[in-house]
Design a protein around this motif. Sequence first.
Motif, PDB file in Angstrom:
ATOM      1  N   LYS A 404       0.842  -1.085   0.120  1.00 25.41           N
ATOM      2  CA  LYS A 404       0.148   0.018  -0.172  1.00 25.41           C
ATOM      3  C   LYS A 404       0.904   1.203   0.189  1.00 25.41           C
ATOM      4  N   PRO A 405       1.690   1.538  -1.106  1.00 24.71           N
ATOM      5  CA  PRO A 405       2.461   2.637  -1.059  1.00 24.71           C
ATOM      6  C   PRO A 405       1.697   3.793  -1.562  1.00 24.71           C
ATOM      7  N   GLY A 406       1.896   4.935  -0.910  1.00 26.35           N
ATOM      8  CA  GLY A 406       1.394   6.252  -1.533  1.00 26.35           C
ATOM      9  C   GLY A 406       2.219   6.952  -2.278  1.00 26.35           C
ATOM     10  N   ASN A 407       1.740   7.783  -2.873  1.00 25.19           N
ATOM     11  CA  ASN A 407       2.627   8.763  -3.909  1.00 25.19           C
ATOM     12  C   ASN A 407       2.202  10.205  -3.538  1.00 25.19           C
ATOM     13  N   LEU A 408       2.959  10.894  -2.896  1.00 25.19           N
ATOM     14  CA  LEU A 408       2.607  12.256  -2.651  1.00 25.19           C
ATOM     15  C   LEU A 408       2.388  13.028  -3.707  1.00 25.19           C
ATOM     16  N   ILE A 489      14.579  -0.225  -5.439  1.00 30.40           N
ATOM     17  CA  ILE A 489      13.555   0.752  -5.024  1.00 30.40           C
ATOM     18  C   ILE A 489      12.171   0.198  -5.267  1.00 30.40           C
ATOM     19  N   THR A 490      11.385   0.363  -4.056  1.00 29.19           N
ATOM     20  CA  THR A 490      10.159  -0.340  -4.094  1.00 29.19           C
ATOM     21  C   THR A 490       9.192   0.848  -4.189  1.00 29.19           C
ATOM     22  N   SER A 491       9.443   1.980  -3.860  1.00 24.46           N
ATOM     23  CA  SER A 491       8.281   3.011  -4.022  1.00 24.46           C
ATOM     24  C   SER A 491       8.955   4.451  -4.189  1.00 24.46           C
ATOM     25  N   GLY A 492       8.412   5.484  -4.596  1.00 27.79           N
ATOM     26  CA  GLY A 492       8.860   6.827  -4.391  1.00 27.79           C
ATOM     27  C   GLY A 492       7.957   7.907  -4.536  1.00 27.79           C
ATOM     28  N   TRP A 493       8.367   9.222  -4.150  1.00 30.02           N
ATOM     29  CA  TRP A 493       7.556  10.311  -4.549  1.00 30.02           C
ATOM     30  C   TRP A 493       8.107  11.423  -4.877  1.00 30.02           C
ATOM     31  N   ASN A 500      14.738   0.824 -11.128  1.00 25.27           N
ATOM     32  CA  ASN A 500      14.669   0.412  -9.771  1.00 25.27           C
ATOM     33  C   ASN A 500      15.948   0.155  -9.109  1.00 25.27           C
ATOM     34  N   SER A 501      16.862  -0.226  -9.924  1.00 24.51           N
ATOM     35  CA  SER A 501      18.365  -0.615  -9.359  1.00 24.51           C
ATOM     36  C   SER A 501      19.383  -0.081 -10.257  1.00 24.51           C
ATOM     37  N   GLY A 502      20.730  -0.189  -9.822  1.00 32.84           N
ATOM     38  CA  GLY A 502      21.617   0.137 -10.413  1.00 32.84           C
ATOM     39  C   GLY A 502      21.933   1.599 -10.794  1.00 32.84           C
ATOM     40  N   ALA A 517      16.413  30.682  -7.622  1.00 38.67           N
ATOM     41  CA  ALA A 517      17.991  30.803  -7.456  1.00 38.67           C
ATOM     42  C   ALA A 517      18.206  30.530  -5.867  1.00 38.67           C
ATOM     43  N   GLY A 518      18.999  29.408  -5.851  1.00 36.24           N
ATOM     44  CA  GLY A 518      19.263  29.218  -3.997  1.00 36.24           C
ATOM     45  C   GLY A 518      18.433  28.497  -3.475  1.00 36.24           C
ATOM     46  N   GLN A 519      17.217  28.189  -4.036  1.00 39.53           N
ATOM     47  CA  GLN A 519      16.264  27.496  -3.292  1.00 39.53           C
ATOM     48  C   GLN A 519      16.386  26.006  -3.487  1.00 39.53           C
ATOM     49  N   SER A 520      15.469  25.211  -2.900  1.00 39.18           N
ATOM     50  CA  SER A 520      15.559  23.651  -2.912  1.00 39.18           C
ATOM     51  C   SER A 520      14.231  23.065  -2.806  1.00 39.18           C
ATOM     52  N   VAL A 521      14.268  21.902  -3.627  1.00 40.11           N
ATOM     53  CA  VAL A 521      13.078  21.135  -3.677  1.00 40.11           C
ATOM     54  C   VAL A 521      13.589  19.699  -3.012  1.00 40.11           C
ATOM     55  N   GLU A 522      12.517  18.776  -2.642  1.00 47.40           N
ATOM     56  CA  GLU A 522      13.184  17.320  -2.328  1.00 47.40           C
ATOM     57  C   GLU A 522      12.068  16.436  -2.834  1.00 47.40           C
ATOM     58  N   PHE A 523      12.866  15.262  -3.259  1.00 50.55           N
ATOM     59  CA  PHE A 523      12.035  14.090  -3.524  1.00 50.55           C
ATOM     60  C   PHE A 523      12.537  12.902  -2.592  1.00 50.55           C
ATOM     61  N   GLY A 524      11.863  11.665  -2.751  1.00 52.10           N
ATOM     62  CA  GLY A 524      12.366  10.660  -1.777  1.00 52.10           C
ATOM     63  C   GLY A 524      12.116   9.283  -2.553  1.00 52.10           C
ATOM     64  N   PHE A 525      12.663   8.387  -1.950  1.00 51.19           N
ATOM     65  CA  PHE A 525      12.320   6.742  -2.356  1.00 51.19           C
ATOM     66  C   PHE A 525      12.435   5.912  -1.144  1.00 51.19           C
ATOM     67  N   GLN A 526      11.780   4.641  -1.271  1.00 48.32           N
ATOM     68  CA  GLN A 526      11.911   3.692  -0.418  1.00 48.32           C
ATOM     69  C   GLN A 526      12.490   2.536  -1.080  1.00 48.32           C
ATOM     70  N   GLY A 527      13.523   1.668  -0.311  1.00 44.39           N
ATOM     71  CA  GLY A 527      13.999   0.522  -1.072  1.00 44.39           C
ATOM     72  C   GLY A 527      14.502  -0.604  -0.151  1.00 44.39           C
TER      73      GLY A 527
END
Length: 541
Positions: A404-408, A489-493, A500-502, A517-527
């Motif tokens: 049940k992986p959610g994707n934000l 990798i099993t899920s990401g957002w 999913n590998s390598g 400029a100079g700002q940031s965003v984030e993403f992520g994943f689970q594995g």
Amino acid sequence: MNTRWARSTIRSALVLLAVAALAIAGVVTVVVARTAPAAADVSIAAVEDDGANCPVTLPGSLPANSRLPDPFKKIDGSRITSKADWRCRRAEIKRMEERYVYGEKPAKPASVTGTVSSTNITVNVSQNGRSASFSAGVQLPTGTGPFPAVVVLGGFGADTATIRSAGAAVINYDPLAVGREGTPRNNKQGAFYTIYGNTSTTGILAAWAWGVSRIIDVIESSGGSVLKADSVGVTGCSRYGKGALAVGAFDQRIALTMPIESGSAGAPIFRGIPGESGAQPLSSAYSEQPWLGDAFSSFTGNPNTLPVDQHETVAMIAPRGLFIMENPHIDWLAARSGSVAALGAAEVYKALGAGGNITYWSDISDGTHCATRSEWRTPLQQNIQKYLLRTGSSTGVFRISSRKPGNLAEWRDWTTPTLSDSPSDPPPDDPEDPDDPPPTDPPPTGGCAATVSVNQWTGGFTATVRVTAGSSAITGWTVSATLPSGATITSGWNANRSGNSGAVQFTNVGFNGAVGAGQSVEFGFQGTGTGTGMTPSCAAS
């Protein structure tokens, strides 16, 4: 959590106390953040609602929005810019949750009295000529008190043997004495409705939360010889998990909130439930019991018109301790929508510098509803040590089941801001603060740079990647990384990915490609496997 923020709060509280002591005329209202040893600071308030004096004007219209509302966007359309702004933004969310979802949770009544012993707590409440009473059992751990305590709703919650062995007392709270199930909405019963009327539009989840707040009132007035009022947690499973979430969201004196398998009307986002196969429909959750406020009837068929959603209820707990436990084996419980709520709330935790204060865990093998699970025992102990005993320093993790992986990214069109420590003073990176994002070293002069932080556990990990634009704004980005051997990798957002590998490439999704400029965003994943050792690179487009 962000210790610089906590230290600033402590200093501010001391200044306010000094002002109060010197005041000769007028009334000075002081809200003091309770403090703990620096190694285990947790931000709980000295009052039930420290945003009660924030002005809130409810929205005049409720346009449909299929995406999750922006938790950082105020009702007037502007976005908060500092951590201090969260206080009144939370007050806006609270007021909307009361108006459209839960019903009003009244403030402390005119009179709350009672007793605390090693076996029992009694509560006596009076307001406007009406009185009601209820009680709760107490089970102490071994050792010498006073003890921190976990309120367990209805006998179903986190493993009480583990709670007591960790050094915390158990308060056995019967919520049905305060808000009874099995009653019609126009004739609600229990101590809450004895005080506020059996036709009150407030649902019983808010009534249950009101009851726990009154228990804390009594503990506060008892002198603290048995239980510590500033070290209280709450837990519950199933419908009592819905209640535990409401307790933690609506009382800022709760140091640790632990809802379990809460399902519809609990943690899962309302907007996700209609599309999640097998999940309890909103109409069913509304009609099964008067859990939610009467006003929610307008949204059971169209949650897109709600100006709030449950990721914001969860976020109301930030930056305090939060441990969400879910069961992905039972479709009825809507664990996919629950993981989206947790991921959305985690963005608020991160923005407040408290990303390590939230844990989400649905990666379990036993699908029995409300079972005692071995997977949750260690994080339960760690959370109690950190937030109730003030002796631990563990960092929260996300263990999202592949079932049940959610994707934000599918649910938001907003980005997470970098909130300053004060409205006019952006926070510098503190190398001693483990919750600060890893710095770009040196800052990119053009294009973009990527850094990664990994939460590793036996057999798996989550990775959070921060993309930072250089001296010029960018309109898109691609991050390349090579996963360690055996990692998958099993899920990401918040990003698209090529594999999913390598060697894997991640590209921005629609809402987070443009970075100032100079700002940031984030993403992520689970594995699965080991995630440490990755060195990401970034290319701008």
